[in-house]
Design an enzyme around this catalytic site. Structure first.
Site, PDB file in Angstrom:
ATOM      1  N   GLU A   1       0.854  -1.200   0.000  1.00  0.00           N
ATOM      2  CA  GLU A   1       0.000   0.000   0.000  1.00  0.00           C
ATOM      3  C   GLU A   1       0.883   1.241   0.000  1.00  0.00           C
ATOM      4  O   GLU A   1       2.104   1.132   0.181  1.00  0.00           O
ATOM      5  CB  GLU A   1      -0.869  -0.023   1.267  1.00  0.00           C
ATOM      6  CG  GLU A   1      -1.766  -1.244   1.356  1.00  0.00           C
ATOM      7  CD  GLU A   1      -2.633  -1.276   2.620  1.00  0.00           C
ATOM      8  OE1 GLU A   1      -2.447  -0.396   3.487  1.00  0.00           O
ATOM      9  OE2 GLU A   1      -3.473  -2.172   2.702  1.00  0.00           O
TER      10      GLU A   1
ATOM     11  N   GLU B   1       9.369  -8.631  -3.268  1.00  0.00           N
ATOM     12  CA  GLU B   1       9.285  -9.901  -2.529  1.00  0.00           C
ATOM     13  C   GLU B   1      10.283  -9.943  -1.371  1.00  0.00           C
ATOM     14  O   GLU B   1      10.907 -10.974  -1.103  1.00  0.00           O
ATOM     15  CB  GLU B   1       9.510 -11.092  -3.482  1.00  0.00           C
ATOM     16  CG  GLU B   1       8.234 -11.733  -3.999  1.00  0.00           C
ATOM     17  CD  GLU B   1       7.401 -10.818  -4.900  1.00  0.00           C
ATOM     18  OE1 GLU B   1       6.947  -9.749  -4.416  1.00  0.00           O
ATOM     19  OE2 GLU B   1       7.157 -11.173  -6.057  1.00  0.00           O
TER      20      GLU B   1
END
Lengths: 381, 79
Positions: free
Chosen positions: A130, A363
């Site tokens: 986000e 990641e």
């Protein structure tokens, strides 16, 4: 595959690798440069991938997928990563969504979504990050509220790979302050995707923001259990994603080595080929050894994954950490071998150099990798 | 042959080092396990005992202590 022997791969895995290599050369590379320039995934390329069922590579045959083993799926991402990093990122996030549903979904969710994802009728993506949330995954600010037969989702997701073309997302939101995973369809009322343009790397990864404005999600779309959105769903999806980033980095590194060797054999300076220059030889040596080392870490993690070994999680961190740092060293040296030609669009080296960097961020950043690996080392010694 | 409980204790000892724990101690409250542990424990159980941990099994009470894990695995095996 270069640098590997039969001890590392089975005959069938070697055969698959040949197929993926050919597909990369004949199809992916044809579109890669324009993908990058136009900042979009060419739909024809997507069609070719669907035709070969590559979008179902990670999905069980029970649902129409190819059910590749961990090494074979790694090889697909390795070869694709050497051709176009954005194609590799499509395989990765689609796989994260599919595997999240396959591992944690109800029978109804699996039977509804997996055949569609395997056939490429629907594209999947994974939405965790986000505007205010990157590494601190548990801090997600997207909120889910239970209301009658629905959950109402509000919030914003950012940096969501393939969000512009995805049909379904695994979205992590807080339900009663507990991170929880939801399956959310693109056509949900109140969901809009805002493309993010002008990015440095993976320019065709169709990245975007997802705005969730009072999105009504049926109760049956909760994935796994309340509160297990990060510890179980997120962790297993990201573990897969990390493994693919590792393989993709190795593929990109190998592409840098291959092009640099070719160039050093053709480019003349001071009346002779630059491959005769010992400082060029030094760079080629460092690059190829670095790629080989990373390749073996990926193979090791893959073998552990295939066995379902709990240590595979940490070894995947190790492989991703090393491979993503490696590809930046290697791409930097490749650019140096190419000199001024490397920064032009006459060769893909500049694109490789730009694409290399993001592997250290996605990641799990290298710094998060370092924390996790260090904790694991302290635990085991 | 190693019983279920012995295998589980060996596994847990890899993650809860330098601290003795009793069979009934709540391993999550000991505070010595990392964020990866929940998944690693599931992977261990599935691989070692060839069982599938289902969503309905994901109740903390099934995994909170050595005794709880032992009971959970034995229940799954006998099904």
């Amino acid at each position: 595959m270069k640098g590997l022997i039969k001890m590392d791969l089975t005959e069938q895995q070697f055969e698959y690798d040949k197929e993926f290599k050919l597909f990369t050369k004949n199809v992916i590379e044809k579109y890669a440069e324009n993908n990058d320039k136009e900042e979009r995934m060419n739909p024809e390329l997507l069609k070719e991938m669907i035709k070969r069922k590559y979008l179902g590579a990670m999905i069980s045959r029970d649902y129409g997928g190819l059910d590749f083993d961990s090494i074979t799926i790694g090889l697909l991402n390795y070869e694709a990563g050497g051709g176009c990093s954005s194609v590799r990122s499509l395989l990765t996030v689609h796989g994260m969504c599919a595997l999240g549903i396959q591992r944690w979904g109800t029978n109804e969710q699996k039977e509804y979504w997996l055949p569609k994802l395997a056939a490429g009728e629907k594209i999947g993506a994974f939405a965790l990050t986000e505007p205010n949330v990157g590494s601190n995954a548990k801090g997600v600010e997207t909120i889910a509220i239970e209301k009658n037969d629905y959950y109402i989702l509000n919030g914003e997701k950012k940096w969501i790979t393939m969000s512009q073309i995805a049909d379904v997302f695994i979205i992590i939101a807080k339900l009663e302050d507990k991170p929880t995973a939801f399956i959310v369809e693109k056509n949900t009322e109140g969901l809009t995707v805002e493309p993010i343009k002008g990015i440095m790397s993976f320019r065709a990864s169709m990245i975007g923001k997802i705005h969730l404005n009072n999105c009504k999600i049926p109760k049956g779309n909760l994935l796994c259990k309340e509160g297990l959105g990060i510890s179980h769903v997120g962790l297993s999806c990201l573990d897969y994603g990390r493994y693919m980033v590792a393989w993709g980095s190795v593929g990109l590194g190998q592409a840098c080595v291959d092009l640099s060797i070719k160039y050093a054999k053709e480019r003349k300076q001071f009346g002779t080929y630059i491959m005769k220059n010992q400082l060029i030889q030094k760079m080629i040596t460092e690059m190829s050894v670095d790629v080989k080392a990373a390749k073996h870490l990926c193979i090791y993690a893959g073998h552990l994954k295939q066995k379902g070994d709990p240590e595979s999680i940490v070894e995947t961190w190790v492989a991703k950490y090393y491979s993503s740092k490696m590809v930046n060293r290697v791409a930097g040296r490749a650019l140096q071998v190419f000199g001024a030609n490397g920064i032009s669009d006459e060769y893909p080296i500049a694109r490789y150099f730009r694409d290399a960097k993001i592997n250290e961020i996605i990641e799990g950043s290298s710094q998060m990798n370092e924390i996790m690996i260090a904790h694991s080392m302290f635990r085991s010694n | 042959m190693e019983c279920v409980k012995e295998k589980v204790r060996k596994f847990l000892e890899q993650y809860i080092r330098n601290k003795d724990f009793e069979d009934d101690d709540n391993i999550f409250k000991l505070g010595l396990i990392g964020s990866l542990f929940a998944m690693q424990l599931i992977m261990f159980i599935e691989k070692e005992f060839n069982i599938k941990v289902e969503n309905d099994d994901l109740d903390l009470d099934n995994f909170s202590s050595l005794n709880a894990i032992n009971e959970f695995i034995n229940k799954k095996i006998s099904k």
